[in-house]
Enzyme design. Structure first.
Site: not given
Length: 279
Positions: A162-164, A182, A212
């Site tokens: 998830v994300c970074t 990301s 993202a």
């Protein structure tokens, strides 16, 4: 999707119903004397069986899902997916710290979570390895944690972020020549680690699933539930959570936020982008 024979699924469903029945009648000695309560129980039991009988649905399973807890993780990157993944009856979620066992891990938002195990002690071939974002630099500068993520990433049935968290997967060599996403502010950095950046909310490339920024982790989790337990199971959880986002300002992406606010946010996150850039 998990591989269960129909009779195994039916038996698991009945075992789950028996547990629910015990909880429902805990204060009445195992009996239901109130007709209204009996009617409510009958409806619930029938619905459980109907859900289990839907095509493609596996009501109960035995998956092992590993969620990495590193200092400074984004709380919603973990809690959002955890809500849906923990709703899979029979699944075990390991909140695996990169630090010492039983010591709370504090999120970037200041909320501590108590891990259930350490990253070194999780099952060697997990069903899912999930890496959240947040202060991802902490992971990139922790050789032991990165080694364990790389090892688990080669044995897990599904690798997710998830994300970074995708930057950590990429830095571990797990996204080479893979399509991935990301957070919008650092998505382009994936190319420097050999991945193929894609501007989508959830990206699936074989057994790799990346989401993202932050809230996209819930979309990722529902995608995982669909893969593991069937799309109708995931749709059922989506309905139960009333997951129907209607953001009040409609500024959740650079396209909808506009160039001025996006430029401001990009500069705001400049130090994060610098820390996560491949060198």
């Amino acid at each position: 999707m998990t591989n269960h024979h129909p009779q195994d699924t039916a038996a698991a469903a009945q075992k789950h119903l028996a547990t629910l029945h015990d909880a429902f009648t805990a204060t009445t000695g195992g009996e239901i004397s109130d007709p209204a309560a009996q009617a409510a129980w009958d409806r619930s039991a029938t619905a459980h069986n109907a859900l289990a009988a839907r095509p493609g649905v596996t009501l109960s399973g035995d998956e092992n899902l590993v969620v990495v807890l590193h200092p400074g993780f984004d709380i919603l990157d973990v809690i959002g997916p955890y809500y849906f993944l923990s709703s899979m009856i029979g699944a075990t979620i390991h909140l695996a710290t990169t630090g010492a066992a039983a010591e709370p891990v504090t999120s970037a938002n200041g909320l501590p979570l108590i891990p259930t195990t350490t990253l070194a002690e999780v099952p060697k071939t997990p069903t899912v390895l999930l890496v959240p974002g947040g202060d991802t630099k902490v992971l990139l500068t922790d050789p032991a944690a990165m080694t364990m993520i790389r090892r688990l990433g080669t044995t897990a049935a599904t690798v997710a972020s998830v994300c970074t968290g995708a930057i950590a997967l990429a830095a571990a060599g797990l996204l080479t020549r893979r399509r991935a996403t990301s957070h919008w502010s650092v998505r382009h950095l994936l190319a420097g680690y050999g991945a193929i950046p894609v501007d989508e909310r959830v990206v699936a490339d074989g057994n790799i699933l990346t989401a993202a920024g932050v809230t996209a982790g819930m979309d990722l989790a529902l995608t995982l539930v669909g893969r593991l337990r069937g799309n109708d199971y995931a749709r059922f959880l989506e309905l139960g959570a009333e997951y129907a986002p209607q953001p009040p300002f409609g500024a959740g992406t650079p396209d909808t936020a506009g160039t001025e606010l996006t430029a401001l946010a990009h500069d705001f996150f400049a130090t994060i982008e610098h820390d996560l850039r491949a060198h």
